[in-house]
Design an enzyme around this catalytic site. Structure first.
Site, PDB file in Angstrom:
ATOM      1  CD  GLU A 259      -2.946  -1.063   2.344  1.00  0.00           C
ATOM      2  OE1 GLU A 259      -2.861  -0.121   3.163  1.00  0.00           O
ATOM      3  OE2 GLU A 259      -3.793  -1.956   2.434  1.00  0.00           O
ATOM      4  CG  HIS A 278      -6.169   0.582   4.834  1.00  0.00           C
ATOM      5  ND1 HIS A 278      -4.960  -0.049   4.975  1.00  0.00           N
ATOM      6  CD2 HIS A 278      -6.855   0.280   5.972  1.00  0.00           C
ATOM      7  CE1 HIS A 278      -4.913  -0.691   6.131  1.00  0.00           C
ATOM      8  NE2 HIS A 278      -6.063  -0.499   6.754  1.00  0.00           N
TER       9      HIS A 278
END
Length: 526
Positions: A259, A278
């Site tokens: 990420e 997220h």
């Protein structure tokens, strides 16, 4: 005292800190080098998921006393390095429970009815009414992997939608499952029965890539998978292949192994894959809650000397901490070892203090044992404050016992865990006044240094077991750092605890289990 806030935090949290008389600087989006340059000036650091508190940051933090995480996950904090420096690390467990569960369920509904795809189609000027055929969730079976706080709330939402809920959780007792109204099954049964699978476990050596090609093959054709837990639990390459083939009808992710997600990630090219960046904890209510909570906790610590929700420090008077701390570390490591090696729902835990250990203030040591036991499995971060309540919620009976007899040792701690109808016992002591050691496992004497990556083997005491183990590890370029052996008697059952320098893959673990005379193999990380 000075507080640095390095990730975005609700203004309410900033106001609480300032009202307590603390000097507050908000400096978001610092590079690692800039954070290292800034951190020596501060007594406290408040973060969310963006800031990486590495060992280099901690080494530069000359005045840092506390790191506060507005949220539960602590993947971005080097806990061992902070603990070694005496820096308290605290979080806000439970603050994101409802919002993360709701996000999981919103992804479930979006995936079932292809909402993102249909939305994009209409906005592009099309009206493809027959293209986006959905699926009712009514009477469908949802399999929840990990039924902690978040998983339990997802179960309630699913039950409200008239879904059949089955769950896999190594720590959930049948009695507690009954209270939740869910059916507890083993992982293979969950894979084979579930129409939809949602993941709510932490990322550990045991859960990394637990959803892989082999696991997907055991699932229903057309299964749907949701991951709002941690990136890395699903093997993204294997999922891509399964989505392409139709074995997995659809998937929805809020987390990725890397990420921010790489724009070149093949999953992003698929129409039957939806995702969010997220956002599990991204609601106004959740952010207000965690900002208020972490600000209050930091104020309590810096201004009043009160420790709340610390994940690396029990509440022990300062004058007793040097004597108790080695036993706290020992108990937590024994608990963590048991948490990674027992099978079945845990019913009862007994911590026994022998010899000089019984003269200590044992309550923080018991807390550490329970924290260590629960932490490897539960998706919420377990700490010294919430460990007893989590154990109670899960129907785990916790007892203490004391004895003046420590056998060949001046002091000894033994932890017994009853799970799945069996009892497993690990005993440990302190060497050289500060070094924790395991000295007995299930009645077999040995001396284990409890640290790093390890393999725990249960085997028949026959020639060739150790040789086969060594050859297989060498073949896979895995170095053995240390090895300890124990046995009940010659030719009977034996155990091996093998320290290794790198993580053993699921494939190598499978090969180890197939070696002659090996009865079971477990990966352990301490």
């Amino acid at each position: 005292m000075k507080v640095l806030i390095s990730d975005s935090l609700s203004e309410r949290g900033v106001e609480i800190l300032k009202k307590a008389g603390l000097t507050v600087d908000v400096k978001t989006k610092l590079t690692p080098a800039q954070l290292i340059e800034e951190i020596p000036n501060y007594d406290a650091l408040i973060i969310r998921s963006g800031t990486k508190v590495t060992k280099d940051v901690i080494a530069a933090a000359k005045n840092l006393k506390v790191v506060g995480r507005a949220g539960s996950g602590l993947d971005n904090v080097d806990l061992p390095a902070a603990t070694k420096r005496g820096i308290v690390v605290m979080n806000t467990p439970g603050g994101n429970t409802v919002t993360t569960a709701e996000h999981s369920f919103s992804l479930l509904m979006s995936m079932a009815r292809q909402v993102p795809q249909a939305n994009a189609s209409v906005k592009s000027g099309k009206w493809e009414k027959n293209k986006f055929m959905g699926m009712e969730i009514f009477n469908k079976t949802i399999g929840i992997v990990g039924i902690g706080q978040i998983g339990s709330y997802v179960a309630k939402l699913a039950q409200g939608a008239n879904m059949t809920v089955i769950a896999y959780d190594a720590f959930l007792s049948p009695e507690n499952a009954k209270k939740l109204g869910v059916e507890v099954v083993d992982l293979e049964t969950l894979f084979s029965r579930a129409d939809i699978i949602t993941l709510h476990v932490p990322l550990t050596t045991e859960t990394k890539h637990m959803i892989n090609a082999a696991a997907i093959q055991k699932m229903k054709h057309g299964v749907r998978i949701i991951n709002c837990a941690r990136g890395g639990i699903v093997n993204e390459t294997d999922l891509f292949d399964a989505l392409k083939s139709g074995k997995v009808a659809a998937a929805a992710f809020d987390v990725f192994e890397k990420e921010p997600v790489d724009p070149a990630n093949p999953l992003l090219t698929l129409d039957n894959f939806i995702c969010t960046p997220h956002l599990g904890a991204a609601t106004t209510e959740a952010q207000e809650n965690v900002a208020w909570a972490i600000a209050e906790q930091v104020v309590d610590f810096l201004v009043r000397g009160v420790v709340r929700y610390a994940v690396n420090l029990p509440s022990v008077p300062a004058d007793l901490l040097p004597k108790v701390q080695p036993y706290v570390e020992l108990a937590e490591k024994i608990g963590a070892f048991l948490g990674q090696t027992v099978e079945g729902g845990i019913e009862k835990v007994t911590i026994e203090y022998h010899g000089e250990a019984g003269d200590l203030q044992t309550s923080p040591i018991t807390l550490a044992a329970i924290k260590g036991l629960l932490a490897p499995i539960l998706e919420e971060t377990v700490n010294y404050v919430n460990a007893p309540s989590i154990a109670k919620e899960r129907g785990i009976e916790v007892n203490e016992a004391k004895s003046s007899d420590a056998g060949n040792f001046s002091s000894l701690i033994s932890i017994k865990v009853k799970a799945g109808g069996q009892t497993k016992v690990v005993s440990g002591s302190i060497f050289n006044k500060k070094e924790p050691r395991f000295v007995e496992i299930d009645g077999m004497s040995l001396e284990v240094v409890p640290e790093g990556h390890m393999l725990y083997l249960f085997n028949e005491d026959k020639p060739g077991v150790i040789g086969g183990l060594g050859q297989l590890l060498a073949k896979n370029q895995i170095n053995i750092s240390r090895m300890q052996l124990g046995r009940e008697r010659a030719g009977g059952k034996a155990i091996s605890v093998v320290g290794i320098d790198s993580v053993v893959s699921p494939e190598v673990l499978k090969d180890l289990k197939s070696l002659p005379h090996v009865l079971s193999v477990k990966r352990v990380k301490l």
